[in-house]
Each structure stands twice: as C-alpha cells, then as structure tokens.
Write an enzyme that holds these catalytic residues in place. Structure first.
Site, PDB file in Angstrom:
ATOM      1  CG  ASP A  73       6.108 141.016  61.429  1.00 29.00           C
ATOM      2  OD1 ASP A  73       5.641 140.738  62.546  1.00 29.00           O
ATOM      3  OD2 ASP A  73       7.322 141.181  61.242  1.00 29.00           O
ATOM      4  CD  GLU A  74       5.233 136.440  65.222  1.00 24.95           C
ATOM      5  OE1 GLU A  74       5.237 135.606  66.101  1.00 24.95           O
ATOM      6  OE2 GLU A  74       6.008 137.422  65.206  1.00 24.95           O
ATOM      7  CG  ASP A 104       7.223 135.537  61.350  1.00 22.96           C
ATOM      8  OD1 ASP A 104       7.202 136.739  61.019  1.00 22.96           O
ATOM      9  OD2 ASP A 104       7.790 135.107  62.362  1.00 22.96           O
TER      10      ASP A 104
END
Length: 424
Positions: free
Chosen positions: A103-104, A13
DNA sequence: TCTGGGGTCCTAGGACCC
DNA sequence: TCTGGGGTCCTAGGACCC
C-alpha cells in the site's frame, strides 16, 4: 548536501488500506468503525482508530476499546488487485516507482513535469485518479528527499497532500516528534526522551557524543543524518529480497518433536518453494522458536554450498529447533515457530546441491540424494503451478487446522522481487 | 487471558586467517 | 614463547518497518 534540488520525490500511502477496501466493497461499512482480522487486528478504519484501536492489537482488546467495532473477513485477493492497480496508475506518471509494500510507494517525477506539470500537480492528480477510478483514499507527501516525502505523507494523513518546499524544510521538520523519523520506534524514542530529546529539531542539534553511547554507532549516524535532513537515497525500482521465510503462531502448547517437525515441514515447504520460484538457493537456515511469555530464541547454521531442496532444508531446520528446545528445558510451551532462509545465491553462480558436492554426500558418500531431491522438488513445483499448492506435497508439509491465518494473507505479505507483479 | 506474517539492518563476540 | 593489528565470516539477539 550537494546542489539544491527541486522537490520531485513523492511518497504515496493508501489510508488504512485493507479497511478502506472493505468499505469500498460493502457501502454499509462506510463511516463505521471496522477492523480486518479476528484474533488480531490486521487493519483498522479511521473510525476505529479514533477509539484507540490499532493494527496488531488483540481482537478482545479492540472490542473492549470499541464495542461497536465490526470485524470483517479479509478479501485478500482484492487487496492485491487494488494495490497492483494503484501502482499501475503511478507508472502512468513516471517509470521511477519504488514499491515499498502492498500500500505504499515512492515516485520520482523529476522527468515528468513537461507532460504532467509540477510535482504538486502530479500529486493532486494521482490522489484524484486513485479516488475516482479505484475508490480509495491516498495520502501523498512531496519533497526533495525520500525521507522528507515520507514524513510529509504521514503528516498529510488521512486523505491529504503535504508539499514541503525546499526553502522551508527545517521549519517543517523541527517541531515534529522524533517518532516520525524512519527507524525510530518505541525503544529509541524512549531512549531519546530520557536524554531530553523529543523533537526532530532537538535531535538535529544534539551532539554525536551524546547520541552514540545512547543508540550505537550506525543508528546514531543514520538518525543524525535524517534529523539534519541529509538523505542520499534514490528511488530504486527493482530490488531482490535477501531472505525468504515463513512463520506460524501456534496456540500455546507443549513443544514436542512431532509438532516441531510437522510445523517446520509446512513452513520450509512454503519458503523453499518461493526460493526455487526465484531461481535461488540458500546457504543459511535460521529457526525461531517463541515460548510462552513471548521470549524467543533463534538458531542458525550455514551450509558450505547453497541448498534449495525442501527436505534438506526441513531436516536442518528441525535439527536446529530441537537444539534450541533442548537448550531451554525450563520452557515447556511454544507459541510460534518460524524459519528464514538467507545468504541467498542466485543464477549465475548458483551451485545447486549436486551429487558429489552436496550436503547429503557428507554423510553418505556418493549418495544421489542431492539430485533426486532436486528433481522431486521441480516436479512438485510444476504440478503446483498448474493445479495449485494443495494438489501435491510432502506428507509432513500440512499445517492443517493449526494454521490460523488464511493462506492468501501469507501470500499477500510476501515481498515480491524485482517489481514483478501479477498484472502485465 | 500478552499479539500476525514477511521482511531489513545492526551489534557484539568468537573463530580464523594473514 | 605471553603477544599486534586488521579483515572476514558466522552466530544470537534485538529494533524496526509495513
């Protein structure tokens, strides 16, 4: 349950992603409280978060909490590029990468040990390389299941690594607040607190007879499983979206038919274009109207056949929205209009609205509109592919100055299908 | 001067079918 | 002639996630 497995799932993350990219691009912003956005905070740096600033917060409120807060314009193209580059880096370690958002991602590294070492070493290597090669901080959780890995990465933030050894899972989970469980938001947390349940350990020990009336059947069994540390989910690399939509917040204003028509014209144009780009069509159109005071209503309708024509969908959406407004004559102003296309049908089995079977033919027997509209949409799509989406469009499909967010932000927020990315 | 945009999943009631 | 159960689909609303 089942045979004990090793901790081979990673959850990675990126920390305060948009804000970190801004600090990367402009060194003078490093170590300072910054927020991406303006009217609303889209992302806040950790320095800003320390003062209570949170994403989703109105800009004025953020400024009041943090007078030093610097708002910076979003480099949305850079977010996309760097987010993609991070995932490319992940894929050097394993092909089993499930991208959850910009983003993960989850990684399953069970087959990577002989090449790259133990999962904890892989996690450390990933963190180092993302930092060295891309300049971004990333937190990683390593555990036996997706849920545990996700909880671990939250605990690891910011810029940390947490490995949950299979032997110590209960000891790790028990003292943590229930809010860390995926699917427990403010409402559920409050309900659980009323029942005296605040930690994951307490939730795991709670009887189902207590939880079910509180949370409903599905939620109580799902949460119960996660609290008891049973998570059967696997890392899935490709997944198609089950709906496509668009919405737009409007400055509070009286609801008029022309406003609804032009706003939905724009929104349906966007959504239908994406639908066709994915070679799909929709059977259900859902419209959302939010009034002043944040109360919102939805209306939906389902066609007998799947539709992808912009004008057909826009007409249906407009009719639904006007119906919703008529049902609430006490509400004068609207603050948001949205549309969602669902019940999606893809090839094969895609039966586009053709002459003789299409929607238009119900009201106009033998009308060739279905195929005409299909042809027009294809032409518009092709021209936009070459010259950009503003090169051509329906007269009613522009939001003009009404649009409060940059187009690039909308594009960024779209969930892309099948792991398709802009990089080769 | 109360909030962005894009999604997923669940619930509950009603229609309809067998 | 007042009465059953099960399944599926549709609709409206809501919680939640990033």
């Amino acid at each position: 349950m089942g045979a004990p497995r090793a901790a081979t799932i990673l959850h990675a993350d990126l920390d305060a992603f948009y804000a970190s990219v801004e600090q990367l691009l402009d060194p003078s912003l490093r170590g300072r409280p910054i927020a991406v956005g303006g009217g609303v905070v889209l992302a806040a740096s950790y320095e800003a978060r320390a003062t209570g600033v949170r994403s989703g917060m109105p800009g004025w409120q953020a400024r009041r909490l943090c007078p030093d807060l610097r708002f910076v314009g979003g480099h949305f193209g850079e977010y996309q590029r760097l987010g993609d580059a991070v995932v490319d880096l992940f894929e050097e370690f394993t092909p089993l990468v499930e991208r959850v958002s910009i983003d993960e991602a989850f990684l399953d590294v069970h087959g990577a040990a002989h090449l790259f070492g133990a999962p904890a070493q892989i996690a450390a290597a990933i963190r180092r390389r993302v930092r060295d090669e891309l300049g971004l901080p990333v937190s990683v959780g390593v555990a036996r299941t997706k849920h545990l890995a996700k909880v671990a990465s939250q605990v690891a933030k910011p810029d940390g690594l947490v490995v949950v050894d299979p032997e110590h899972e209960r000891a790790f989970l028990d003292p943590l607040p229930v809010g860390l469980i995926w699917g427990v938001g403010p409402v559920t947390r409050a309900r659980l607190a009323e029942a005296g349940i605040e930690t994951i350990g307490q939730l795991a020990r709670a009887r189902n007879e207590l939880l079910e009336p509180l949370l409903g059947q599905a939620a109580s069994s799902k949460l119960g499983m996660l609290a008891e540390n049973v998570d059967p989910r696997h890392v899935v690399t490709a997944r198609r979206a089950s709906s496509v939509g668009a919405q737009s917040a409007l400055a509070r204003q009286p609801a008029s038919a022309p406003l609804i028509r032009s706003t939905l014209g724009y929104l349906v144009d966007r959504a239908a274009g994406r639908l066709r780009a994915g070679r799909r069509a929709a059977r259900t159109v859902t419209v959302r109207v939010r009034f002043a005071g944040l109360r919102s209503v939805t209306r939906s309708s389902t066609f007998p056949v799947a539709v992808s024509a912009t004008l057909t969908l826009a007409e249906a959406a407009t009719a639904l929205a006007l119906e919703a407004l008529a049902a609430h004559p006490e509400e004068r102003d609207v603050t948001l209009v949205g549309v969602s296309l669902s019940n999606l049908v893809g090839e094969p089995g895609l039966q586009l609205e053709l002459p003789g079977i299409g929607l238009d033919d119900r009201s106009r027997p033998g009308s060739p509109w279905g195929s005409t509209r299909w042809g027009v949409d294809r032409s518009v799509d092709a021209i936009r592919d070459r010259f950009g989406r503003h090169a051509i469009g329906y007269a009613s499909s522009s939001l003009g100055e009404v649009d409060r967010v940059p187009e690039a932000f909308r594009t960024l927020a779209e969930r892309r299908d099948d792991g398709v990315r802009s990089t080769p």
